[in-house]
Design a protein around this motif. Sequence first.
Motif, PDB file in Angstrom:
ATOM      1  N   ASN A 230       0.854  -1.186   0.000  1.00  0.00           N
ATOM      2  CA  ASN A 230       0.000   0.000   0.000  1.00  0.00           C
ATOM      3  C   ASN A 230       0.891   1.238   0.000  1.00  0.00           C
ATOM      4  O   ASN A 230       1.863   1.310   0.761  1.00  0.00           O
ATOM      5  CB  ASN A 230      -0.917   0.018   1.227  1.00  0.00           C
ATOM      6  N   LYS A 231       0.559   2.199  -0.868  1.00  0.00           N
ATOM      7  CA  LYS A 231       1.376   3.404  -1.003  1.00  0.00           C
ATOM      8  C   LYS A 231       0.584   4.621  -0.551  1.00  0.00           C
ATOM      9  O   LYS A 231      -0.629   4.707  -0.748  1.00  0.00           O
ATOM     10  CB  LYS A 231       1.826   3.576  -2.456  1.00  0.00           C
ATOM     11  N   ALA A 232       1.301   5.571   0.053  1.00  0.00           N
ATOM     12  CA  ALA A 232       0.670   6.804   0.536  1.00  0.00           C
ATOM     13  C   ALA A 232       1.596   7.982   0.267  1.00  0.00           C
ATOM     14  O   ALA A 232       2.773   7.800  -0.054  1.00  0.00           O
ATOM     15  CB  ALA A 232       0.365   6.688   2.032  1.00  0.00           C
ATOM     16  N   ASP A 233       1.024   9.174   0.383  1.00  0.00           N
ATOM     17  CA  ASP A 233       1.807  10.408   0.228  1.00  0.00           C
ATOM     18  C   ASP A 233       2.571  10.410  -1.104  1.00  0.00           C
ATOM     19  O   ASP A 233       3.775  10.682  -1.150  1.00  0.00           O
ATOM     20  CB  ASP A 233       2.771  10.570   1.403  1.00  0.00           C
ATOM     21  N   ASN A 234       1.842  10.080  -2.174  1.00  0.00           N
ATOM     22  CA  ASN A 234       2.423  10.082  -3.529  1.00  0.00           C
ATOM     23  C   ASN A 234       3.651   9.175  -3.644  1.00  0.00           C
ATOM     24  O   ASN A 234       4.618   9.484  -4.343  1.00  0.00           O
ATOM     25  CB  ASN A 234       2.793  11.506  -3.965  1.00  0.00           C
ATOM     26  N   GLY A 235       3.597   8.042  -2.956  1.00  0.00           N
ATOM     27  CA  GLY A 235       4.684   7.081  -3.056  1.00  0.00           C
ATOM     28  C   GLY A 235       5.846   7.339  -2.123  1.00  0.00           C
ATOM     29  O   GLY A 235       6.823   6.575  -2.134  1.00  0.00           O
ATOM     30  N   ARG A 236       5.750   8.363  -1.302  1.00  0.00           N
ATOM     31  CA  ARG A 236       6.850   8.632  -0.360  1.00  0.00           C
ATOM     32  C   ARG A 236       6.775   7.735   0.874  1.00  0.00           C
ATOM     33  O   ARG A 236       7.752   7.596   1.608  1.00  0.00           O
ATOM     34  CB  ARG A 236       6.848  10.107   0.047  1.00  0.00           C
ATOM     35  N   VAL A 237       5.611   7.137   1.092  1.00  0.00           N
ATOM     36  CA  VAL A 237       5.431   6.176   2.187  1.00  0.00           C
ATOM     37  C   VAL A 237       4.866   4.883   1.594  1.00  0.00           C
ATOM     38  O   VAL A 237       3.891   4.908   0.839  1.00  0.00           O
ATOM     39  CB  VAL A 237       4.477   6.714   3.271  1.00  0.00           C
ATOM     40  N   VAL A 238       5.495   3.777   1.922  1.00  0.00           N
ATOM     41  CA  VAL A 238       5.061   2.468   1.435  1.00  0.00           C
ATOM     42  C   VAL A 238       4.868   1.560   2.632  1.00  0.00           C
ATOM     43  O   VAL A 238       5.759   1.436   3.483  1.00  0.00           O
ATOM     44  CB  VAL A 238       6.088   1.852   0.459  1.00  0.00           C
ATOM     45  N   VAL A 239       3.708   0.930   2.719  1.00  0.00           N
ATOM     46  CA  VAL A 239       3.413  -0.028   3.786  1.00  0.00           C
ATOM     47  C   VAL A 239       3.335  -1.412   3.157  1.00  0.00           C
ATOM     48  O   VAL A 239       2.556  -1.635   2.228  1.00  0.00           O
ATOM     49  CB  VAL A 239       2.095   0.312   4.499  1.00  0.00           C
ATOM     50  N   ILE A 240       4.141  -2.333   3.662  1.00  0.00           N
ATOM     51  CA  ILE A 240       4.142  -3.692   3.112  1.00  0.00           C
ATOM     52  C   ILE A 240       3.822  -4.700   4.214  1.00  0.00           C
ATOM     53  O   ILE A 240       4.241  -4.553   5.355  1.00  0.00           O
ATOM     54  CB  ILE A 240       5.482  -4.049   2.434  1.00  0.00           C
ATOM     55  N   GLU A 241       3.038  -5.707   3.857  1.00  0.00           N
ATOM     56  CA  GLU A 241       2.745  -6.844   4.722  1.00  0.00           C
ATOM     57  C   GLU A 241       3.265  -8.087   4.023  1.00  0.00           C
ATOM     58  O   GLU A 241       3.118  -8.224   2.802  1.00  0.00           O
ATOM     59  CB  GLU A 241       1.244  -6.952   4.975  1.00  0.00           C
ATOM     60  N   TYR A 242       3.838  -9.011   4.785  1.00  0.00           N
ATOM     61  CA  TYR A 242       4.436 -10.190   4.151  1.00  0.00           C
ATOM     62  C   TYR A 242       4.694 -11.263   5.203  1.00  0.00           C
ATOM     63  O   TYR A 242       4.666 -11.010   6.413  1.00  0.00           O
ATOM     64  CB  TYR A 242       5.745  -9.822   3.453  1.00  0.00           C
ATOM     65  N   ASP A 243       4.934 -12.477   4.730  1.00  0.00           N
ATOM     66  CA  ASP A 243       5.266 -13.615   5.583  1.00  0.00           C
ATOM     67  C   ASP A 243       6.674 -14.088   5.243  1.00  0.00           C
ATOM     68  O   ASP A 243       7.107 -13.994   4.087  1.00  0.00           O
ATOM     69  CB  ASP A 243       4.295 -14.775   5.365  1.00  0.00           C
ATOM     70  N   VAL A 244       7.373 -14.610   6.239  1.00  0.00           N
ATOM     71  CA  VAL A 244       8.687 -15.222   6.006  1.00  0.00           C
ATOM     72  C   VAL A 244       8.676 -16.640   6.558  1.00  0.00           C
ATOM     73  O   VAL A 244       7.970 -16.949   7.523  1.00  0.00           O
ATOM     74  CB  VAL A 244       9.836 -14.412   6.644  1.00  0.00           C
ATOM     75  N   HIS A 245       9.468 -17.511   5.925  1.00  0.00           N
ATOM     76  CA  HIS A 245       9.523 -18.922   6.302  1.00  0.00           C
ATOM     77  C   HIS A 245      10.984 -19.340   6.320  1.00  0.00           C
ATOM     78  O   HIS A 245      11.710 -19.117   5.340  1.00  0.00           O
ATOM     79  CB  HIS A 245       8.739 -19.774   5.309  1.00  0.00           C
ATOM     80  N   GLY A 246      11.404 -19.929   7.417  1.00  0.00           N
ATOM     81  CA  GLY A 246      12.804 -20.316   7.509  1.00  0.00           C
ATOM     82  C   GLY A 246      13.067 -21.288   8.636  1.00  0.00           C
ATOM     83  O   GLY A 246      12.164 -21.997   9.104  1.00  0.00           O
ATOM     84  N   THR A 247      14.328 -21.305   9.089  1.00  0.00           N
ATOM     85  CA  THR A 247      14.772 -22.259  10.094  1.00  0.00           C
ATOM     86  C   THR A 247      15.673 -21.565  11.115  1.00  0.00           C
ATOM     87  O   THR A 247      16.518 -20.743  10.736  1.00  0.00           O
ATOM     88  CB  THR A 247      15.556 -23.416   9.441  1.00  0.00           C
ATOM     89  N   ILE A 248      15.486 -21.899  12.390  1.00  0.00           N
ATOM     90  CA  ILE A 248      16.395 -21.435  13.445  1.00  0.00           C
ATOM     91  C   ILE A 248      17.615 -22.348  13.396  1.00  0.00           C
ATOM     92  O   ILE A 248      17.512 -23.561  13.630  1.00  0.00           O
ATOM     93  CB  ILE A 248      15.734 -21.496  14.832  1.00  0.00           C
ATOM     94  N   LEU A 249      18.773 -21.813  13.089  1.00  0.00           N
ATOM     95  CA  LEU A 249      19.954 -22.640  12.845  1.00  0.00           C
ATOM     96  C   LEU A 249      20.415 -23.386  14.089  1.00  0.00           C
ATOM     97  O   LEU A 249      20.891 -24.525  13.999  1.00  0.00           O
ATOM     98  CB  LEU A 249      21.092 -21.763  12.299  1.00  0.00           C
ATOM     99  N   ALA A 250      20.290 -22.798  15.251  1.00  0.00           N
ATOM    100  CA  ALA A 250      20.803 -23.432  16.467  1.00  0.00           C
ATOM    101  C   ALA A 250      20.015 -24.671  16.863  1.00  0.00           C
ATOM    102  O   ALA A 250      20.565 -25.620  17.431  1.00  0.00           O
ATOM    103  CB  ALA A 250      20.791 -22.425  17.617  1.00  0.00           C
ATOM    104  N   THR A 251      18.699 -24.682  16.558  1.00  0.00           N
ATOM    105  CA  THR A 251      17.839 -25.792  16.996  1.00  0.00           C
ATOM    106  C   THR A 251      17.216 -26.568  15.854  1.00  0.00           C
ATOM    107  O   THR A 251      16.703 -27.664  16.052  1.00  0.00           O
ATOM    108  CB  THR A 251      16.708 -25.249  17.881  1.00  0.00           C
ATOM    109  N   GLY A 252      17.207 -25.985  14.656  1.00  0.00           N
ATOM    110  CA  GLY A 252      16.529 -26.630  13.531  1.00  0.00           C
ATOM    111  C   GLY A 252      15.031 -26.421  13.550  1.00  0.00           C
ATOM    112  O   GLY A 252      14.303 -27.006  12.737  1.00  0.00           O
ATOM    113  N   ALA A 253      14.548 -25.592  14.477  1.00  0.00           N
ATOM    114  CA  ALA A 253      13.109 -25.332  14.576  1.00  0.00           C
ATOM    115  C   ALA A 253      12.624 -24.506  13.391  1.00  0.00           C
ATOM    116  O   ALA A 253      13.359 -23.681  12.846  1.00  0.00           O
ATOM    117  CB  ALA A 253      12.802 -24.595  15.888  1.00  0.00           C
ATOM    118  N   SER A 254      11.376 -24.740  13.019  1.00  0.00           N
ATOM    119  CA  SER A 254      10.784 -23.984  11.920  1.00  0.00           C
ATOM    120  C   SER A 254      10.490 -22.557  12.367  1.00  0.00           C
ATOM    121  O   SER A 254      10.054 -22.314  13.500  1.00  0.00           O
ATOM    122  CB  SER A 254       9.493 -24.666  11.460  1.00  0.00           C
TER     123      SER A 254
END
Length: 291
Positions: A230-254
Motif C-alpha cells: 500500500n502506497k501513501a503520500d504520492n509514493g513517499r510512504v510504502v506499507v508492506i505486509e508479508y510472511d517469512v519462512h525459515g529455520t532457526i539454525l541453532a535448533t533446527g526449529a521452523s
Amino acid sequence: MFWPLGHLLSAQFGWRYALFWYAAIAVTTIPLNCFISDKSYWVWPDRAPIRSTQPLASTRRDVLICGIIYALATTGANCLNAGMSAHMIPVLIGLGLGVSTAVWITTMRGIGQSAARLCEIMFGRRVDPLEWVAPSPADNQAEILRSKKMLDKYSAYVGAEPYFTLVRQALGELVDGEHFFDVVAGDISYEVRYDLGWPLVVRGRAELMNQFQGYVGSIRLRSADGLIVNKADNGRVVVIEYDVHGTILATGASYENRFCSIIELENRKIARWRDYMDSHAAWTALTAKKN
C-alpha cells in the motif's frame, strides 16, 4: 467454410440435421486436440534461454484488478464474436444484399481466421512467444552477470535473501538500486517495535548491515511471500505486509512469521523503516527445543 456448409445443410435438411453435423464435427476434433504438442514453437539452437521475469502484478490487489480487467475484456470479445456469428447474415440482408451474397461475404471472416492460423503455423513456429516481451539474449547475459556480481557482493547475507528480494520487489521503481542494501540511505533509521534481541533502533547503513550479519547467523530464510503493498503520500510512504519462512539454525526449529513494515522514502532511498511482527511466533521459534 462452415458458413456456406451450414447454410447448405440447413436449407437441404433443416436446422436440426445441420446442428447434428456441427456437433459430430466438433466431436471429431477431440483426438486432434489430444495430440497437440506442448512444444509448439521452435527455438533457435544458438538462442539463449529467456529468463523468467517477475510479474508486474505483484500484490493481491493488482492481481485481482488485472484478473477483473482480463475477464471483462474476454467476455466483451466473446459477446461481440457471438453476436457477429448470429446476426451478421441478417444484418447484411437488411442492408439490401441477397441471401447468397450475404452468406459468402460472411464466409470471408472464417477464411481470414483460417488463413491467419495457417500463417501462424507456417511462420510462427520459429518465433518464441515471449520474444517481444522478454529481454534479448544480450540483455539476459548482462542481467545474469549483474545478478552474479550482486550475489558475490552480498554473499554473507544469503540467509536473508528471500526477504531482501521481496522488499526490493515491493518498492519497484520508487527506488534506485538492485539489492536491498543498495536502496538503503546511508543515514537510515531502522526501528523495530519489538524486543527480541534486535536493537530497537539501528542508525546508518553500515550498522544495519552489521545487524543483518548477526541475523543470518541465527536464522536462515527459505522464502518470503504473501506480499501486500500500500502506497501513501504520492509514493513517499510504502506499507508492506508479508510472511517469512525459515529455520532457526541453532535448533533446527521452523520459523514462520508475519510482518508489517512502514517505509519512508527520500531521494529514492529508504530513509526510515518501522517494523512490526508477530512477536509470539518469533518467541515460540527462538525458544523451541533442539530437534
